[in-house]
Design a protein around this motif. Structure first.
Motif, PDB file in Angstrom:
ATOM      1  N   GLU A  47       2.108   2.252  -2.167  1.00  0.00           N
ATOM      2  CA  GLU A  47       1.092   2.538  -1.147  1.00  0.00           C
ATOM      3  C   GLU A  47       1.396   1.781   0.148  1.00  0.00           C
ATOM      4  O   GLU A  47       1.008   2.214   1.225  1.00  0.00           O
ATOM      5  CB  GLU A  47      -0.301   2.145  -1.666  1.00  0.00           C
ATOM      6  CG  GLU A  47      -0.784   2.992  -2.826  1.00  0.00           C
ATOM      7  CD  GLU A  47      -2.081   2.475  -3.424  1.00  0.00           C
ATOM      8  OE1 GLU A  47      -2.640   3.152  -4.308  1.00  0.00           O
ATOM      9  OE2 GLU A  47      -2.542   1.382  -3.017  1.00  0.00           O
ATOM     10  N   ASN A  48       2.070   0.647   0.015  1.00  0.00           N
ATOM     11  CA  ASN A  48       2.415  -0.150   1.198  1.00  0.00           C
ATOM     12  C   ASN A  48       3.740  -0.866   0.942  1.00  0.00           C
ATOM     13  O   ASN A  48       3.780  -2.081   0.744  1.00  0.00           O
ATOM     14  CB  ASN A  48       1.298  -1.154   1.502  1.00  0.00           C
ATOM     15  CG  ASN A  48       1.554  -1.942   2.786  1.00  0.00           C
ATOM     16  OD1 ASN A  48       2.481  -1.627   3.542  1.00  0.00           O
ATOM     17  ND2 ASN A  48       0.752  -2.955   3.021  1.00  0.00           N
ATOM     18  N   LEU A 104       1.173   2.025  -7.204  1.00  0.00           N
ATOM     19  CA  LEU A 104       0.296   1.161  -6.407  1.00  0.00           C
ATOM     20  C   LEU A 104       1.092   0.426  -5.329  1.00  0.00           C
ATOM     21  O   LEU A 104       0.674   0.364  -4.167  1.00  0.00           O
ATOM     22  CB  LEU A 104      -0.412   0.145  -7.314  1.00  0.00           C
ATOM     23  CG  LEU A 104      -1.504   0.676  -8.237  1.00  0.00           C
ATOM     24  CD1 LEU A 104      -2.022  -0.457  -9.129  1.00  0.00           C
ATOM     25  CD2 LEU A 104      -2.653   1.288  -7.456  1.00  0.00           C
ATOM     26  N   ARG A 145       5.241  -6.996  -3.580  1.00  0.00           N
ATOM     27  CA  ARG A 145       5.629  -5.858  -2.748  1.00  0.00           C
ATOM     28  C   ARG A 145       6.920  -5.237  -3.289  1.00  0.00           C
ATOM     29  O   ARG A 145       7.827  -5.949  -3.731  1.00  0.00           O
ATOM     30  CB  ARG A 145       5.864  -6.297  -1.297  1.00  0.00           C
ATOM     31  CG  ARG A 145       4.738  -7.121  -0.682  1.00  0.00           C
ATOM     32  CD  ARG A 145       3.542  -6.260  -0.324  1.00  0.00           C
ATOM     33  NE  ARG A 145       3.885  -5.263   0.701  1.00  0.00           N
ATOM     34  CZ  ARG A 145       3.894  -5.531   2.024  1.00  0.00           C
ATOM     35  NH1 ARG A 145       3.619  -6.755   2.467  1.00  0.00           N
ATOM     36  NH2 ARG A 145       4.171  -4.560   2.884  1.00  0.00           N
ATOM     37  N   ASP A 194      -4.531  -8.905  -9.349  1.00  0.00           N
ATOM     38  CA  ASP A 194      -4.953  -7.532  -9.042  1.00  0.00           C
ATOM     39  C   ASP A 194      -4.245  -6.537  -9.963  1.00  0.00           C
ATOM     40  O   ASP A 194      -4.868  -5.603 -10.488  1.00  0.00           O
ATOM     41  CB  ASP A 194      -4.630  -7.176  -7.589  1.00  0.00           C
ATOM     42  CG  ASP A 194      -5.422  -7.989  -6.582  1.00  0.00           C
ATOM     43  OD1 ASP A 194      -6.545  -8.410  -6.928  1.00  0.00           O
ATOM     44  OD2 ASP A 194      -4.926  -8.209  -5.466  1.00  0.00           O
ATOM     45  N   ARG A 241      -5.464  -3.750 -13.094  1.00  0.00           N
ATOM     46  CA  ARG A 241      -5.303  -2.311 -12.872  1.00  0.00           C
ATOM     47  C   ARG A 241      -4.272  -1.656 -13.802  1.00  0.00           C
ATOM     48  O   ARG A 241      -4.362  -0.450 -14.060  1.00  0.00           O
ATOM     49  CB  ARG A 241      -4.854  -2.068 -11.414  1.00  0.00           C
ATOM     50  CG  ARG A 241      -5.823  -2.540 -10.336  1.00  0.00           C
ATOM     51  CD  ARG A 241      -7.065  -1.678 -10.266  1.00  0.00           C
ATOM     52  NE  ARG A 241      -6.748  -0.284  -9.985  1.00  0.00           N
ATOM     53  CZ  ARG A 241      -6.557   0.214  -8.762  1.00  0.00           C
ATOM     54  NH1 ARG A 241      -6.616  -0.584  -7.693  1.00  0.00           N
ATOM     55  NH2 ARG A 241      -6.326   1.496  -8.588  1.00  0.00           N
ATOM     56  N   GLU A 271      -3.150  -3.633   4.366  1.00  0.00           N
ATOM     57  CA  GLU A 271      -3.919  -2.869   3.387  1.00  0.00           C
ATOM     58  C   GLU A 271      -3.086  -2.610   2.135  1.00  0.00           C
ATOM     59  O   GLU A 271      -1.859  -2.637   2.162  1.00  0.00           O
ATOM     60  CB  GLU A 271      -4.369  -1.535   3.996  1.00  0.00           C
ATOM     61  CG  GLU A 271      -5.328  -1.678   5.185  1.00  0.00           C
ATOM     62  CD  GLU A 271      -5.743  -0.330   5.733  1.00  0.00           C
ATOM     63  OE1 GLU A 271      -5.192   0.694   5.271  1.00  0.00           O
ATOM     64  OE2 GLU A 271      -6.613  -0.300   6.615  1.00  0.00           O
ATOM     65  N   ASN A 272      -3.805  -2.340   1.042  1.00  0.00           N
ATOM     66  CA  ASN A 272      -3.161  -1.960  -0.221  1.00  0.00           C
ATOM     67  C   ASN A 272      -2.069  -2.934  -0.650  1.00  0.00           C
ATOM     68  O   ASN A 272      -0.937  -2.547  -0.967  1.00  0.00           O
ATOM     69  CB  ASN A 272      -2.574  -0.547  -0.119  1.00  0.00           C
ATOM     70  CG  ASN A 272      -3.620   0.488   0.210  1.00  0.00           C
ATOM     71  OD1 ASN A 272      -4.754   0.414  -0.248  1.00  0.00           O
ATOM     72  ND2 ASN A 272      -3.255   1.465   1.030  1.00  0.00           N
ATOM     73  N   ARG A 273      -2.402  -4.211  -0.646  1.00  0.00           N
ATOM     74  CA  ARG A 273      -1.490  -5.235  -1.147  1.00  0.00           C
ATOM     75  C   ARG A 273      -2.108  -5.854  -2.394  1.00  0.00           C
ATOM     76  O   ARG A 273      -3.334  -6.011  -2.483  1.00  0.00           O
ATOM     77  CB  ARG A 273      -1.230  -6.304  -0.084  1.00  0.00           C
ATOM     78  CG  ARG A 273      -0.584  -5.754   1.187  1.00  0.00           C
ATOM     79  CD  ARG A 273      -0.086  -6.850   2.099  1.00  0.00           C
ATOM     80  NE  ARG A 273      -1.140  -7.782   2.495  1.00  0.00           N
ATOM     81  CZ  ARG A 273      -0.934  -8.841   3.273  1.00  0.00           C
ATOM     82  NH1 ARG A 273       0.288  -9.118   3.714  1.00  0.00           N
ATOM     83  NH2 ARG A 273      -1.939  -9.641   3.593  1.00  0.00           N
ATOM     84  N   TYR A 274      -1.266  -6.213  -3.355  1.00  0.00           N
ATOM     85  CA  TYR A 274      -1.771  -6.622  -4.664  1.00  0.00           C
ATOM     86  C   TYR A 274      -1.171  -7.950  -5.114  1.00  0.00           C
ATOM     87  O   TYR A 274       0.051  -8.124  -5.082  1.00  0.00           O
ATOM     88  CB  TYR A 274      -1.458  -5.546  -5.707  1.00  0.00           C
ATOM     89  CG  TYR A 274      -2.073  -4.201  -5.392  1.00  0.00           C
ATOM     90  CD1 TYR A 274      -3.370  -3.900  -5.784  1.00  0.00           C
ATOM     91  CD2 TYR A 274      -1.362  -3.241  -4.678  1.00  0.00           C
ATOM     92  CE1 TYR A 274      -3.946  -2.674  -5.486  1.00  0.00           C
ATOM     93  CE2 TYR A 274      -1.918  -2.005  -4.376  1.00  0.00           C
ATOM     94  CZ  TYR A 274      -3.212  -1.736  -4.783  1.00  0.00           C
ATOM     95  OH  TYR A 274      -3.774  -0.510  -4.475  1.00  0.00           O
TER      96      TYR A 274
END
Length: 390
Positions: free
Chosen positions: A140-141, A137, A192, A163, A167, A156-159
């Motif tokens: 993705e970024n 995940l 990140r 989050d 998941r 985009e695609n930051r968690y």
């Protein structure tokens, strides 16, 4: 509702002696609209019972396409339905013998209402957390450094941690521990993972500074490092790099880092192997030793689980093979390894299966189950027990 006299009459018919039984008699009756779908029962061990009794939570995690797991604060459990031939009754008002008063001399009836019933229950088994998805995940970024002037950062695609908790099939403590393992960091509230080239760039800045300043590898000053490297990279990233590759300590109110030799050498090796399919082993070892800071010694022991040496080829070679890139499922892991190499020595394969071991399980037990041993040139080797699916 049954009276005591009716109960005593039933005992006589069953040829049971009243004095052989407890003085408290439970008479059960079904409540209105009772259904087997009203409740789910779960069997908990003492540790999880105390976890619940102290007001803590147990959380079921998993996406729609995944098998659910149960997580406490620091452990992960597999959920499995266990069927039973006995009907399990849910009786909130029922009392077990140790809860009954011992002062009651005469027989008496207690009426208890059945709130629900089941023919199965959830059985828990401690398991390894499923963490492979975590890095997937975050990749993705990946963070590639601050955006250049005029460029917009990809948002985009930051968690956030929340989050990830929703998941990833692992406990919060296991997730936090793995975030540290993969050198992830929080940036603007989002977790990140650093782009590999950017992480190596940061490490290069630190090691070059240590060399140029002739600092001891065990005493790298934080504030001076931040001041010297601030024109090149954000101070937060420099400190994060030091946290990943060194041990933080204080001396005379100053913060220092003792660089971990194994981590720095491993990171340098990964950088050299990253874009090479195979590397001549002797040449690799020479270049590797020349690439690490002066005073550090490289050793193939530092590369267990991240690189694989082929002693059978001429010349001998080394290639990148990271355990984190292998399947999480045990059978799939062995199948993949035997696809890469038909026969393995125990020394070579152990770093790639050690993380599969459960509680009180050894790599030897895994090899016995999933591999067959034989002798080759005086050395024990292992190959697959079944045809390998390619």
């Amino acid at each position: 509702m049954r009276t005591l006299e009716e109960v005593q009459a039933t005992l006589q018919i069953a040829k049971l002696k009243e004095e052989d039984l407890l003085t408290t008699v439970h008479c059960l009756s079904f409540g209105e609209n009772v259904s087997s779908a009203d409740y789910c029962l779960m069997e908990l061990d003492d540790t999880l019972c105390k976890h619940i009794e102290t007001g803590q939570s147990l959380i079921i995690r998993g996406d729609k396409d995944e098998r659910a797991v149960l997580c406490s604060r620091d452990k992960t459990y597999d959920l499995k339905i266990a069927d039973t031939s006995n009907l399990l009754l849910f009786l909130p008002e029922c009392r077990t013998p140790d809860q009954l008063s011992s002062s009651q001399d005469s027989s008496h009836v207690v009426h208890a209402q059945i709130w629900g019933f089941c023919n199965s229950y959830w059985e828990l088994r401690k398991q390894r957390p499923r963490l492979k998805k975590l890095k997937k995940l975050l990749m993705e970024n990946p963070y590639e450094g601050p955006a250049l002037a005029g460029q917009e950062e990809n948002t985009e695609n930051r968690y956030t941690l929340q989050d990830l908790l929703e998941r990833i099939q692992a406990s919060e403590e296991e997730i936090k521990s793995h975030l540290e393992t993969i050198h992830a960091c929080q940036i603007d509230g989002y977790w990140r993972v650093l782009d590999f080239d950017y992480e190596m760039k940061l490490l290069g800045h630190v090691t070059q500074l240590v060399d140029s300043e002739s600092w001891s590898l065990n005493k790298v000053p934080l504030q001076t490092s931040l001041q010297e490297l601030a024109p090149l990279e954000p101070r937060e990233m420099i400190e994060h790099c030091l946290n990943c590759y060194g041990k933080r300590y204080s001396e005379n109110d100053e913060v220092y880092y003792a660089l971990y030799e194994d981590r720095v050498c491993r990171g340098t090796a990964l950088m050299l192997l990253h874009n090479a399919v195979k590397f001549n082993l002797r040449e690799f070892q020479e270049v590797w030793q020349q690439s690490v800071p002066e005073g550090m010694s490289t050793s193939l022991e530092q590369l267990k689980g991240v690189a694989l040496v082929d002693r059978t080829s001429r010349p001998e070679t080394i290639s990148l093979l990271q355990v984190e890139d292998l399947p999480e499922d045990t059978a799939e892991r062995f199948n993949h390894l035997f696809t890469l190499r038909e026969k393995w020595t125990e020394e070579d394969i152990t770093p790639y299966i050690h993380d599969l071991c459960g509680e009180k399980q050894t790599t030897g037990a895994l090899l016995t189950k999933y591999a067959r041993s034989s002798m080759q040139n005086g050395h024990k080797v292992f190959n697959s027990r079944r045809p390998v699916a390619t």
